[in-house]
Design an enzyme around this catalytic site. Structure first.
Site, PDB file in Angstrom:
ATOM      1  N   LYS A 109       0.779  -0.984  11.555  1.00 45.45           N
ATOM      2  CA  LYS A 109       1.506   0.215  11.065  1.00 45.45           C
ATOM      3  C   LYS A 109       0.652   1.418  11.640  1.00 45.45           C
ATOM      4  CE  LYS A 109       2.664  -1.202   6.161  1.00 45.45           C
ATOM      5  NZ  LYS A 109       2.429  -0.853   4.863  1.00 45.45           N
TER       6      LYS A 109
ATOM      7  N   ASN B 105       5.843   2.102   8.714  1.00 48.64           N
ATOM      8  CA  ASN B 105       6.373   0.893   8.291  1.00 48.64           C
ATOM      9  C   ASN B 105       7.660   0.606   8.362  1.00 48.64           C
ATOM     10  OD1 ASN B 105       7.546   2.282   6.062  1.00 48.64           O
ATOM     11  ND2 ASN B 105       7.315   0.746   4.654  1.00 48.64           N
TER      12      ASN B 105
ATOM     13  N   ASP C 190       7.525   3.405   2.398  1.00 44.12           N
ATOM     14  CA  ASP C 190       6.642   2.658   1.251  1.00 44.12           C
ATOM     15  C   ASP C 190       6.680   3.660  -0.005  1.00 44.12           C
ATOM     16  OD1 ASP C 190       6.104   0.146   1.959  1.00 44.12           O
ATOM     17  OD2 ASP C 190       4.286   0.797   2.815  1.00 44.12           O
TER      18      ASP C 190
ATOM     19  N   GLY D 282      -6.809   2.893  -6.256  1.00 40.82           N
ATOM     20  CA  GLY D 282      -6.765   2.545  -4.954  1.00 40.82           C
ATOM     21  C   GLY D 282      -6.787   3.704  -3.679  1.00 40.82           C
ATOM     22  N   ALA D 283      -7.241   3.182  -2.621  1.00 36.85           N
ATOM     23  CA  ALA D 283      -7.256   4.321  -1.611  1.00 36.85           C
ATOM     24  C   ALA D 283      -6.899   3.620  -0.090  1.00 36.85           C
ATOM     25  CB  ALA D 283      -8.457   4.927  -1.420  1.00 36.85           C
ATOM     26  N   GLY D 284      -6.225   2.593  -0.150  1.00 35.94           N
ATOM     27  CA  GLY D 284      -5.701   1.757   1.010  1.00 35.94           C
ATOM     28  C   GLY D 284      -4.517   2.274   1.245  1.00 35.94           C
ATOM     29  N   GLY D 285      -3.673   1.334   2.112  1.00 31.14           N
ATOM     30  CA  GLY D 285      -2.324   2.124   2.773  1.00 31.14           C
ATOM     31  C   GLY D 285      -1.358   2.256   1.835  1.00 31.14           C
TER      32      GLY D 285
ATOM     33  N   GLY E 142       6.245  -3.699  -9.585  1.00 34.39           N
ATOM     34  CA  GLY E 142       6.135  -3.562  -8.243  1.00 34.39           C
ATOM     35  C   GLY E 142       7.366  -3.872  -7.397  1.00 34.39           C
TER      36      GLY E 142
HETATM   37  P1  NDP Z   1      -5.489  -1.973   1.445  1.00 37.49           P
HETATM   38  O1  NDP Z   1      -5.956  -3.508   1.627  1.00 37.49           O
HETATM   39  O2  NDP Z   1      -4.986  -1.119   2.408  1.00 37.49           O
HETATM   40  O3  NDP Z   1      -5.996  -1.460   0.051  1.00 37.49           O
HETATM   41  C1  NDP Z   1      -6.494  -2.279  -1.049  1.00 37.49           C
HETATM   42  C2  NDP Z   1      -6.916  -1.377  -2.378  1.00 37.49           C
HETATM   43  O4  NDP Z   1      -7.520  -2.046  -3.314  1.00 37.49           O
HETATM   44  C3  NDP Z   1      -8.209  -0.662  -1.731  1.00 37.49           C
HETATM   45  O5  NDP Z   1      -8.193   0.704  -2.543  1.00 37.49           O
HETATM   46  C4  NDP Z   1      -9.216  -1.559  -2.332  1.00 37.49           C
HETATM   47  O6  NDP Z   1     -10.484  -0.756  -2.549  1.00 37.49           O
HETATM   48  C5  NDP Z   1      -8.601  -1.800  -3.716  1.00 37.49           C
HETATM   49  N1  NDP Z   1      -9.143  -3.166  -4.235  1.00 37.49           N
HETATM   50  C6  NDP Z   1      -8.827  -4.443  -3.676  1.00 37.49           C
HETATM   51  N2  NDP Z   1      -9.378  -5.309  -4.565  1.00 37.49           N
HETATM   52  C7  NDP Z   1     -10.324  -4.530  -5.584  1.00 37.49           C
HETATM   53  C8  NDP Z   1     -11.082  -4.799  -6.602  1.00 37.49           C
HETATM   54  N3  NDP Z   1     -11.230  -6.210  -7.063  1.00 37.49           N
HETATM   55  N4  NDP Z   1     -11.486  -3.849  -7.462  1.00 37.49           N
HETATM   56  C9  NDP Z   1     -11.356  -2.630  -7.084  1.00 37.49           C
HETATM   57  N5  NDP Z   1     -10.529  -2.282  -6.139  1.00 37.49           N
HETATM   58  C10 NDP Z   1     -10.167  -3.140  -5.363  1.00 37.49           C
HETATM   59  O7  NDP Z   1      -3.977  -2.536   0.830  1.00 37.49           O
HETATM   60  P2  NDP Z   1      -2.528  -2.164   0.503  1.00 37.49           P
HETATM   61  O8  NDP Z   1      -2.915  -0.620   0.338  1.00 37.49           O
HETATM   62  O9  NDP Z   1      -1.756  -2.316   1.629  1.00 37.49           O
HETATM   63  O10 NDP Z   1      -1.913  -2.717  -0.444  1.00 37.49           O
HETATM   64  C11 NDP Z   1      -2.432  -2.681  -1.895  1.00 37.49           C
HETATM   65  C12 NDP Z   1      -1.371  -3.615  -2.629  1.00 37.49           C
HETATM   66  O11 NDP Z   1      -0.055  -2.792  -2.737  1.00 37.49           O
HETATM   67  C13 NDP Z   1      -1.035  -5.093  -2.054  1.00 37.49           C
HETATM   68  O12 NDP Z   1      -1.369  -5.651  -3.400  1.00 37.49           O
HETATM   69  C14 NDP Z   1       0.522  -5.047  -1.714  1.00 37.49           C
HETATM   70  O13 NDP Z   1       1.027  -5.865  -2.170  1.00 37.49           O
HETATM   71  C15 NDP Z   1       0.904  -3.929  -2.556  1.00 37.49           C
HETATM   72  N6  NDP Z   1       2.028  -3.251  -1.922  1.00 37.49           N
HETATM   73  C16 NDP Z   1       3.125  -3.248  -2.685  1.00 37.49           C
HETATM   74  C17 NDP Z   1       4.453  -2.656  -2.126  1.00 37.49           C
HETATM   75  C18 NDP Z   1       5.705  -2.812  -2.977  1.00 37.49           C
HETATM   76  O14 NDP Z   1       6.614  -2.279  -2.269  1.00 37.49           O
HETATM   77  N7  NDP Z   1       5.698  -3.148  -3.798  1.00 37.49           N
HETATM   78  C19 NDP Z   1       4.269  -2.173  -0.799  1.00 37.49           C
HETATM   79  C20 NDP Z   1       3.189  -1.977  -0.195  1.00 37.49           C
HETATM   80  C21 NDP Z   1       2.188  -2.786  -0.586  1.00 37.49           C
HETATM   81  P3  NDP Z   1     -11.591  -0.567  -1.646  1.00 37.49           P
HETATM   82  O15 NDP Z   1     -11.215   0.553  -0.728  1.00 37.49           O
HETATM   83  O16 NDP Z   1     -13.069  -0.172  -2.391  1.00 37.49           O
HETATM   84  O17 NDP Z   1     -11.732  -1.868  -0.855  1.00 37.49           O
END
Ligand code: NDP
Length: 283
Positions: free
Chosen positions: A72, A93, A108, A131-134, A249
């Site tokens: 990405k 994406n 997204d 959350g703070a990922g993608g 979702g």
């Molecule tokens: P990333 O790996 O980039 O980010 C994951 C996030 O989840 C981080 O903030 C991480 O925190 C947090 N996390 C994971 N496990 C835990 C836990 N046990 N406790 C606390 N925090 C946790 O993933 P993405 O952002 O790319 O994806 C996240 C979700 O979004 C996925 O499940 C994906 O399926 C879904 N998604 C859905 C879409 C849709 O169209 N419905 C599109 C894109 C994604 P930390 O930073 O501390 O690791």
């Protein structure tokens, strides 16, 4: 990059098995429904082959493609330009051919905001995002562009949480703050929208729950979960039981697909056909 989108007459032969994924099933259901003679295929491309794949897609006349982790960010190097939110997020994406140029978009967050707008207008709303990922980055940038007044980022890792919060503070017209998620979180009473953008609840960890105080969730709040599989997560269940309006979702996934198809084909696809196709996949 693993999904390429192109007109059927351009397909020659692939000497590799092409796996179906839920997005492919959803997009091709829309193509069939609208009598579009197009294909959307899932193709694995290794990190070292990304540049060649992007160049190849262009010379073969593809109309565009989706790309996912780990491509990405890296894909941006091989594109000719970026849409506004993709540029702010630094992640693409969805790539679209426009006037012979590859333009990178991020659908997204836009897909999420389309779903949200079916229930509430994000303008002037206070948003809490876990959350703070993608996904969180895409959603929070897009809700801020849609006029949300306040975004609170709640994340386990401080580094990622602070980085996203800084992006929102520096580049977007909203107030943003960060809460380190190291104990049970209490949702502030004035919150309008609560979003799970973590992977908590994703199959196979379907029993997992977000660590927040359920007593602080009120029926006035809209709750959204990004987890598409299963669509009914514990958060969705708990929020419905509380009387909240809820987005699952699948809503985000369908709407990002709608936007992609619109970008590639110019057709506005029927989201109900796409959602039914996904519901079949996810049972
Ligand atoms: P990333 O790996 O980039 O980010 C994951 C996030 O989840 C981080 O903030 C991480 O925190 C947090 N996390 C994971 N496990 C835990 C836990 N046990 N406790 C606390 N925090 C946790 O993933 P993405 O952002 O790319 O994806 C996240 C979700 O979004 C996925 O499940 C994906 O399926 C879904 N998604 C859905 C879409 C849709 O169209 N419905 C599109 C894109 C994604 P930390 O930073 O501390 O690791």
């Amino acid at each position: 990059m693993n999904e390429l989108n192109f007109k059927q007459e351009l397909t020659a032969a692939f000497g590799q098995p092409i796996a179906e994924n839920p997005t492919q099933v959803m997009i091709e259901a829309a193509y069939r429904h609208h009598n579009l003679d197009w294909r959307y295929l899932t193709i694995e491309v290794g990190p070292h082959d990304l540049e060649a794949a992007v160049r190849g897609a262009k010379v073969m006349g593809f109309q565009g493609f989706n790309c996912t982790i780990p491509h990405k960010v890296k894909v941006i190097e091989y594109l000719d330009g970026l849409g506004q939110s993709a540029s702010l997020m630094g992640a693409v994406n969805c790539v679209v051919r426009r006037d012979g140029q590859w333009i990178g978009e991020n659908t997204d967050g836009k897909g999420f905001v389309s779903s949200l707008k079916e229930l509430t207008d994000p303008a002037r709303k206070k948003v809490v995002i876990f959350g703070a990922g993608g996904a969180a980055r895409a959603i929070s940038v897009e809700v801020a562009l849609a006029g949300a007044s306040h975004v609170t980022v709640v994340n386990r890792s401080t580094e990622r949480g602070e980085e996203l919060t800084k992006l929102l503070q520096d580049k977007l017209p909203c107030y943003a703050d960060f809460v380190a998620w190291n104990s049970t979180y209490s949702i502030p009473a004035e919150t309008d929208v609560v979003i799970n953008a973590t992977s908590i609840g994703l199959f196979p960890d379907i029993d997992a729950r977000l660590d927040f105080d359920l007593n602080t969730l009120t029926s006035a709040m809209v709750v959204a979960d990004v987890i598409p599989n299963p669509p009914v997560t514990n958060l969705v269940r708990d929020a419905r039981a509380k009387g909240c309006k809820v987005i699952d979702g699948l809503g985000m996934l369908v709407n990002q697909g709608v936007i992609g198809i619109r970008h590639w084909t110019g057709i506005d696809p029927d989201p109900t056909v796409m959602r039914s196709a996904l519901e079949e996949v996810f049972g």
